[in-house]
Design an enzyme around this catalytic site. Structure first.
Site, short mmCIF file in Angstrom:
data_model
loop_
_atom_site.label_atom_id
_atom_site.label_comp_id
_atom_site.label_asym_id
_atom_site.label_seq_id
_atom_site.Cartn_x
_atom_site.Cartn_y
_atom_site.Cartn_z
N HIS A 34 -0.45 -11.05 -5.19
CA HIS A 34 0.93 -10.63 -4.92
C HIS A 34 1.96 -11.59 -5.51
O HIS A 34 2.98 -11.16 -6.06
CB HIS A 34 1.14 -10.51 -3.41
CG HIS A 34 0.23 -9.53 -2.75
ND1 HIS A 34 0.19 -8.20 -3.12
CD2 HIS A 34 -0.68 -9.67 -1.76
CE1 HIS A 34 -0.71 -7.57 -2.37
NE2 HIS A 34 -1.25 -8.44 -1.55
N ASP A 90 -3.10 -2.68 -5.25
CA ASP A 90 -2.05 -3.65 -4.88
C ASP A 90 -1.07 -3.86 -6.03
O ASP A 90 0.15 -3.91 -5.82
CB ASP A 90 -2.68 -5.00 -4.52
CG ASP A 90 -3.17 -5.06 -3.08
OD1 ASP A 90 -2.84 -4.17 -2.28
OD2 ASP A 90 -3.90 -6.02 -2.76
N HIS A 99 0.82 -1.21 0.00
CA HIS A 99 0.00 0.00 0.00
C HIS A 99 0.86 1.26 0.00
O HIS A 99 0.54 2.23 -0.71
CB HIS A 99 -0.96 0.01 1.19
CG HIS A 99 -1.94 -1.12 1.18
ND1 HIS A 99 -2.77 -1.42 2.24
CD2 HIS A 99 -2.22 -2.05 0.22
CE1 HIS A 99 -3.51 -2.48 1.94
NE2 HIS A 99 -3.19 -2.88 0.72
N HIS A 141 -9.16 -2.13 -5.47
CA HIS A 141 -8.08 -2.41 -4.52
C HIS A 141 -7.05 -3.35 -5.14
O HIS A 141 -5.86 -3.25 -4.84
CB HIS A 141 -8.62 -3.01 -3.22
CG HIS A 141 -7.52 -3.19 -2.21
ND1 HIS A 141 -7.03 -2.14 -1.46
CD2 HIS A 141 -6.76 -4.27 -1.88
CE1 HIS A 141 -6.03 -2.58 -0.70
NE2 HIS A 141 -5.86 -3.87 -0.94
#
Length: 303
Positions: A264, A241, A78, A237
């Site tokens: 991720h 990311d 973030h 979001h």
């Protein structure tokens, strides 16, 4: 002409780690030209510095974490996203614990902190990583891809079997700029499902999570009293990311990113695949006033 940027002033914040639940003191400090983004564990003796580099990523379960000389830095995505959004190249991030504060679960508070500290241009051109050919990585049905593009564009598609995440709100694209980032992406919060809580707690994850720093869903609805900030906050979001994960390449990417159910792990795999192929990218700068800027950054905010 796009110059490198850093902070004008030092600024501090306090919060809790999303996964550790630990209280953490964070200090953001200016850094010189070509220093890059470096995390500093000041609670260790001696102090350990951890550069924000994709090759140091060792943790990809529900966050992005770095390890260098046995020192860990967790949940960097973030802040990295906010730094990318505001075009900050050089900064020192001091931490009193292994995990960054989660704040409200979005990048919004980090954007506010950085703008409050003031952002200044430095006497050196910003270096971009220009994508020269398509690079794609997959994992099952998940896909992450870079393609050449004059600028920086991100597209993302999510798939969740949940009434609050219908197909029409599962796809979003953004032409990256500071304005688009701060208005459309930065305030989108992380989210989680009640059904996953037991899995997370067994692995000591989400110990600092609450409805103050995450969107929480049961089988049918959003449990947060204030609801959603955007109708498609979930996919926004994921773009937030991705912007943070991709900034670990060591510079701002110029190209188009496409993610399908990526996370991720796959984002990091994509960055590593790009950097490993010397024919797939090149360093470029835009230090001539006559050359159009490929990305629109806001005028530096002097505090």
């Amino acid at each position: 002409m796009i110059q490198q940027r850093t902070l004008k002033n030092t600024i501090r914040a306090t919060g809790v780690g999303l996964h550790s639940g630990d209280k953490v003191y964070m200090t953001l400090r200016p850094a010189p030209v070509n220093h890059g983004i470096v995390f500093r564990r000041v609670d260790l003796d001696p102090v350990v510095e951890v550069p924000a580099k994709a090759e140091l990523v060792t943790e990809v379960t529900l966050c992005t974490g770095l390890t260098c000389n046995d020192a860990k830095i967790q949940t960097v995505e973030h802040l990295m996203s906010a730094l990318a959004g505001l075009g900050v190249d050089n900064i020192i991030v001091e931490l009193s614990s292994a995990e960054l504060p989660i704040m409200d679960g979005s990048a919004g508070p980090f954007v506010f902190l950085l703008q409050s500290a003031g952002i200044v241009e430095q006497d050196a051109p910003k270096r971009f990583i220009r994508v020269l050919k398509t690079v794609e990585v997959t994992e099952g049905d998940k896909v992450a891809r870079f393609t050449p593009y004059e600028g920086y564009k991100l597209g993302f598609t999510i798939q969740f079997d949940h009434p609050m995440i219908p197909a029409k709100q599962s796809r979003q694209e953004i032409e990256f700029s500071t304005l688009a980032y701060t208005k459309e992406i930065s305030r989108a919060r992380t989210f989680g499902f009640m059904r996953d809580l037991e899995y997370m707690r067994e692995r000591n994850l989400g110990l600092g999570g609450s409805m103050d720093n995450a969107i929480v869903l049961d089988e049918f609805r959003v449990l947060n009293e204030d609801g959603l900030r955007y109708a498609d906050e979930f996919v926004r979001h994921k773009i937030l990311d991705a912007i943070g994960d991709l900034y670990l390449a060591g510079g701002q990417v110029l190209g188009a990113y496409e993610g399908f159910k990526s996370g991720h792990a796959l984002n990091n795999k994509l960055v590593r695949a790009l950097m490993a192929d010397a024919t797939a990218w090149e360093w470029v700068s835009f230090d001539s006033p006559a050359t159009p800027d490929p990305v629109e950054y806001a005028t530096p905010a002097y505090a």
